[in-house]
Design an enzyme around this catalytic site. Structure first.
Site, PDB file in Angstrom:
ATOM      1  N   LYS A 172      44.273  53.167  25.938  1.00 26.52           N
ATOM      2  CA  LYS A 172      45.569  53.819  26.153  1.00 26.52           C
ATOM      3  C   LYS A 172      46.133  54.262  24.807  1.00 26.52           C
ATOM      4  O   LYS A 172      46.679  53.474  24.040  1.00 26.52           O
ATOM      5  CB  LYS A 172      46.576  52.878  26.816  1.00 26.52           C
ATOM      6  CG  LYS A 172      47.815  53.654  27.266  1.00 26.52           C
ATOM      7  CD  LYS A 172      49.089  52.850  27.284  1.00 26.52           C
ATOM      8  CE  LYS A 172      49.854  52.866  26.018  1.00 26.52           C
ATOM      9  NZ  LYS A 172      50.356  54.173  25.569  1.00 26.52           N
ATOM     10  N   GLY A 225      50.666  48.756  16.472  1.00 25.36           N
ATOM     11  CA  GLY A 225      51.968  49.330  16.790  1.00 25.36           C
ATOM     12  C   GLY A 225      53.084  48.494  16.206  1.00 25.36           C
ATOM     13  O   GLY A 225      52.906  47.816  15.186  1.00 25.36           O
ATOM     14  N   SER A 226      54.214  48.509  16.902  1.00 20.57           N
ATOM     15  CA  SER A 226      55.405  47.861  16.347  1.00 20.57           C
ATOM     16  C   SER A 226      55.379  46.347  16.577  1.00 20.57           C
ATOM     17  O   SER A 226      54.744  45.848  17.508  1.00 20.57           O
ATOM     18  CB  SER A 226      56.651  48.461  16.995  1.00 20.57           C
ATOM     19  OG  SER A 226      56.632  48.180  18.377  1.00 20.57           O
ATOM     20  N   VAL A 229      56.732  45.057  20.178  1.00 20.51           N
ATOM     21  CA  VAL A 229      55.760  45.238  21.277  1.00 20.51           C
ATOM     22  C   VAL A 229      54.582  44.290  21.076  1.00 20.51           C
ATOM     23  O   VAL A 229      54.089  43.673  22.031  1.00 20.51           O
ATOM     24  CB  VAL A 229      55.297  46.711  21.387  1.00 20.51           C
ATOM     25  CG1 VAL A 229      54.194  46.849  22.424  1.00 20.51           C
ATOM     26  CG2 VAL A 229      56.464  47.630  21.745  1.00 20.51           C
ATOM     27  N   GLY A 230      54.144  44.133  19.834  1.00 20.34           N
ATOM     28  CA  GLY A 230      53.036  43.220  19.545  1.00 20.34           C
ATOM     29  C   GLY A 230      53.353  41.799  19.985  1.00 20.34           C
ATOM     30  O   GLY A 230      52.528  41.123  20.607  1.00 20.34           O
ATOM     31  N   GLU A 247      47.761  44.558  15.027  1.00 16.41           N
ATOM     32  CA  GLU A 247      48.064  45.087  13.693  1.00 16.41           C
ATOM     33  C   GLU A 247      49.466  45.642  13.774  1.00 16.41           C
ATOM     34  O   GLU A 247      49.728  46.575  14.551  1.00 16.41           O
ATOM     35  CB  GLU A 247      47.077  46.201  13.304  1.00 16.41           C
ATOM     36  CG  GLU A 247      45.694  45.705  12.957  1.00 16.41           C
ATOM     37  CD  GLU A 247      45.670  44.686  11.828  1.00 16.41           C
ATOM     38  OE1 GLU A 247      46.592  44.670  10.985  1.00 16.41           O
ATOM     39  OE2 GLU A 247      44.730  43.881  11.804  1.00 16.41           O
ATOM     40  N   CYS A 281      51.232  52.093   7.975  1.00 13.48           N
ATOM     41  CA  CYS A 281      51.621  50.684   7.853  1.00 13.48           C
ATOM     42  C   CYS A 281      51.272  50.162   6.462  1.00 13.48           C
ATOM     43  O   CYS A 281      51.785  49.139   6.037  1.00 13.48           O
ATOM     44  CB  CYS A 281      50.978  49.849   8.949  1.00 13.48           C
ATOM     45  SG  CYS A 281      49.212  50.046   9.020  1.00 13.48           S
ATOM     46  N   GLN A 328      61.778  59.639  14.591  1.00 16.69           N
ATOM     47  CA  GLN A 328      61.388  59.093  13.283  1.00 16.69           C
ATOM     48  C   GLN A 328      62.289  59.654  12.192  1.00 16.69           C
ATOM     49  O   GLN A 328      62.704  58.936  11.264  1.00 16.69           O
ATOM     50  CB  GLN A 328      59.913  59.412  13.004  1.00 16.69           C
ATOM     51  CG  GLN A 328      59.372  58.816  11.722  1.00 16.69           C
ATOM     52  CD  GLN A 328      59.449  57.297  11.686  1.00 16.69           C
ATOM     53  OE1 GLN A 328      58.976  56.609  12.576  1.00 16.69           O
ATOM     54  NE2 GLN A 328      60.085  56.753  10.655  1.00 16.69           N
ATOM     55  N   GLU A 379      60.748  47.873   7.755  1.00  8.57           N
ATOM     56  CA  GLU A 379      59.799  48.986   7.654  1.00  8.57           C
ATOM     57  C   GLU A 379      60.511  50.291   8.029  1.00  8.57           C
ATOM     58  O   GLU A 379      61.092  50.399   9.105  1.00  8.57           O
ATOM     59  CB  GLU A 379      58.626  48.741   8.599  1.00  8.57           C
ATOM     60  CG  GLU A 379      57.527  49.758   8.418  1.00  8.57           C
ATOM     61  CD  GLU A 379      56.282  49.429   9.234  1.00  8.57           C
ATOM     62  OE1 GLU A 379      56.421  49.131  10.428  1.00  8.57           O
ATOM     63  OE2 GLU A 379      55.181  49.482   8.661  1.00  8.57           O
TER      64      GLU A 379
HETATM   65  P1  ADP Z   1      55.355  52.997  17.511  1.00 10.60           P
HETATM   66  O1  ADP Z   1      56.584  52.664  16.763  1.00 10.60           O
HETATM   67  O2  ADP Z   1      54.144  53.246  16.685  1.00 10.60           O
HETATM   68  O3  ADP Z   1      55.550  54.034  18.586  1.00 10.60           O
HETATM   69  P2  ADP Z   1      54.978  51.075  19.636  1.00 10.60           P
HETATM   70  O4  ADP Z   1      54.693  49.613  19.487  1.00 10.60           O
HETATM   71  O5  ADP Z   1      56.179  51.469  20.403  1.00 10.60           O
HETATM   72  O6  ADP Z   1      54.981  51.619  18.163  1.00 10.60           O
HETATM   73  O7  ADP Z   1      53.735  51.815  20.295  1.00 10.60           O
HETATM   74  C1  ADP Z   1      52.389  51.518  20.005  1.00 10.60           C
HETATM   75  C2  ADP Z   1      51.578  51.578  21.307  1.00 10.60           C
HETATM   76  O8  ADP Z   1      52.039  50.538  22.168  1.00 10.60           O
HETATM   77  C3  ADP Z   1      51.759  52.879  22.084  1.00 10.60           C
HETATM   78  O9  ADP Z   1      50.524  53.233  22.698  1.00 10.60           O
HETATM   79  C4  ADP Z   1      52.782  52.503  23.114  1.00 10.60           C
HETATM   80  O10 ADP Z   1      52.753  53.318  24.272  1.00 10.60           O
HETATM   81  C5  ADP Z   1      52.370  51.070  23.442  1.00 10.60           C
HETATM   82  N1  ADP Z   1      53.426  50.257  24.055  1.00 10.60           N
HETATM   83  C6  ADP Z   1      54.775  50.371  23.925  1.00 10.60           C
HETATM   84  N2  ADP Z   1      55.401  49.464  24.674  1.00 10.60           N
HETATM   85  C7  ADP Z   1      54.456  48.735  25.316  1.00 10.60           C
HETATM   86  C8  ADP Z   1      54.471  47.624  26.248  1.00 10.60           C
HETATM   87  N3  ADP Z   1      55.600  47.097  26.666  1.00 10.60           N
HETATM   88  N4  ADP Z   1      53.283  47.134  26.654  1.00 10.60           N
HETATM   89  C9  ADP Z   1      52.113  47.659  26.211  1.00 10.60           C
HETATM   90  N5  ADP Z   1      52.038  48.693  25.368  1.00 10.60           N
HETATM   91  C10 ADP Z   1      53.174  49.238  24.917  1.00 10.60           C
END
Ligand code: ADP
Length: 478
Positions: A172, A225-226, A229-230, A247, A281, A328, A379
């Site tokens: 995804k 990602g963020s 969410v991580g 990461e 990052c 952003q 960040e």
């Molecule tokens: P960024 O700030 O890089 O957009 P995110 O953490 O929001 O960071 O997004 C990184 C990835 O995680 C994207 O593919 C996003 O769609 C996915 N993502 C965001 N929210 C969720 C969630 N609740 N569960 C799983 N994946 C998610």
């Protein structure tokens, strides 16, 4: 115009809803449209992956390696075309876009070879006639969730080892920039990845990503990602005892000691803090500078920043391209105000320009920063750096380590002893000496300490740890 369907069980599938893939620099001319996958598509993708898994897991190394090598060759041959698409959807400069596609090809080639390498060990035993055998098996079906900032390299460095070690994948990509990942999936599919082994579900994290995290048929998730969410994903995956690799963010420091070569220090700051519009990052958004060189360094860096050529992603001379999205840009501009309100001085202050077109933001260099300021702790992900003046190496190390993050840190010095101490004491996953914080290579372990990473390292041979699980057998000949 590109029409991106989802790949489920080897078939390209449409969905009820479509969305545009925007070109941030040219909103009137979208890059394409994608069909928004649903949780039901995730269900079908996981079921196809589970069906395909045993065949792929037991396929000969040559079968897996050949497919990856074939896909690598196609990516390399089409680097200009795909780099252009990447640059359009992410707003990187064209050379960066093309470079990233080539890097994806190199990564696939590396793991094509890796598929042939031994994934086991033979150990001795305390008992006569007994051998202890360790084999690394695929973990099963892996969920891959990726961000927008490296829209082909990150999917490649997760999908390639997953496949090389015999796993099936549900990918995804970020919904803001899915076209590059779509091409990666398309190229791998046509190179001969068997139906169901690689599935692609493009859609929002809150629906598609969430469904992947919850699905019992996914044995592990690798995510970039963020941090919020991580953390959410780690909790959900741990609750069902699935594997997780994260990461996350960074607040990386470049340390410049008194004995540094000034040109090297300025170049490292320029590349590390401002390259790729600061949207990495690994960006060095803290410049920790010793008193004896501070004024000369700041003056030389400011002069370089004032003369930088910036522009549209299509401008081949631009040092960096536009900010990737309106959200952003808002965040970057917000931090300029935060820094000033906290008492830092913007020696160079970035202006944004380009309403309705490329939203370029000039570089900002804050001086007079303190490490407890928000601009030194959070960040930003933009072309913004803060200079923190220190006495010397002791204070520099305590500033470097006073952070929730610990991805990478860099030191510029001529002293072997200082460099050696820095490598030992900086609490990070990767350190650099006389080099920018960015610029990691794909064959070496990638990852950080503290809140920057969670779980095993990515890339290189280190990737085996996440994408396989060991089985130990005790064997007596008779
Ligand atoms: P960024 O700030 O890089 O957009 P995110 O953490 O929001 O960071 O997004 C990184 C990835 O995680 C994207 O593919 C996003 O769609 C996915 N993502 C965001 N929210 C969720 C969630 N609740 N569960 C799983 N994946 C998610």
């Amino acid at each position: 115009m590109l029409v991106l369907r989802n790949l489920i069980g080897g078939r390209w599938r449409e969905a009820a809803e479509t969305r545009e893939v925007l070109n941030p620099s040219d909103p009137a001319t979208p890059v394409g449209r994608f069909f928004v996958a649903t949780p039901e598509d995730v269900e079908d993708a996981v079921s196809a992956a589970r069906t395909a898994l045993p065949g792929w897991a037991s396929a000969p190394a040559a079968a897996r390696g050949t497919v990856l090598a074939k896909a690598a060759a196609e990516l390399r041959a089409r680097a200009d075309e795909l780099g252009r698409i990447l640059s359009d959807e992410e707003d990187k400069t064209l050379p960066e876009g093309v470079g990233e596609v080539r890097r994806a090809a190199d990564i696939l080639d590396f793991y094509a070879q890796e598929a042939y390498r031994p994934t086991g060990e033979l150990l001795g035993s305390s008992r006569p006639g007994v051998e202890v055998e360790v084999r690394h098996h695929p973990i099963g079906v892996v969920g891959v969730i990726t961000p927008w900032n490296f829209p082909i390299a990150i999917p490649a460095w997760k999908v390639a080892p997953a496949l090389a070690y015999g796993n099936a994948v549900v990918l995804k990509p970020a919904e803001q920039a899915p076209a590059s990942a779509w091409h990666l999936a398309d190229v791998l599919h046509r190179a001969g990845v068997p139906d169901g082994v690689l599935n692609l579900t493009i859609g929002p994290g809150s629906t598609v990503g969430s469904a992947m995290a919850e699905h019992e048929g996914i044995d592990g998730v690798t995510f970039t990602g963020s941090t919020p969410v991580g953390k959410l994903l780690a909790g959900r995956l741990a609750a069902r005892l699935a594997k997780v690799q994260l990461e996350l963010g960074g607040k990386n420091a470049l340390v410049v000691l008194d004995d540094a070569d000034l040109d090297t220090a300025v170049e490292c700051a320029l590349q590390g803090a401002y390259g790729s519009t600061g949207q990495r990052c690994t960006a060095s958004s803290r410049l920790v500078v010793a008193r004896g060189i501070h004024d000369r360094f700041v003056e030389a860096l400011a002069a370089r920043l004032r003369s930088l050529r910036l522009g549209a992603a299509t401008d081949p001379e631009a040092f960096y391209g536009p900010v990737a999205s309106g959200a952003q840009l808002e965040q970057d501009l917000g931090y300029l105000q935060v820094g000033e309100a906290e008492g830092a001085t913007a020696l160079v202050r970035g202006q944004a320009w380009g309403e309705g077109g490329p939203r370029v933001l000039g570089p900002t260099l804050f001086v007079g920063g303190r490490n407890d300021m928000r601009i030194a702790q959070e960040e930003i992900f933009g072309p913004v750096a803060v200079v923190i003046e220190v006495e010397g190496l002791d204070e520099a190390l305590s500033v470097v380590n006073d952070s929730q993050y610990g991805l990478v840190a860099s030191v510029v010095t001529r002293s072997l002893a200082a460099a050696d101490r820095f490598k030992r004491e900086a609490q990070v996953g990767m350190s650099m000496v006389n080099l920018p914080t960015a610029g990691q290579e794909f064959h070496a372990p990638f990852g950080g300490a503290k809140a920057s990473s969670y779980g095993p390292r990515e890339q290189g041979r280190a990737a085996r740890e996440f994408f396989t699980q060991s089985r130990t057998s005790y064997v007596k000949a008779k």
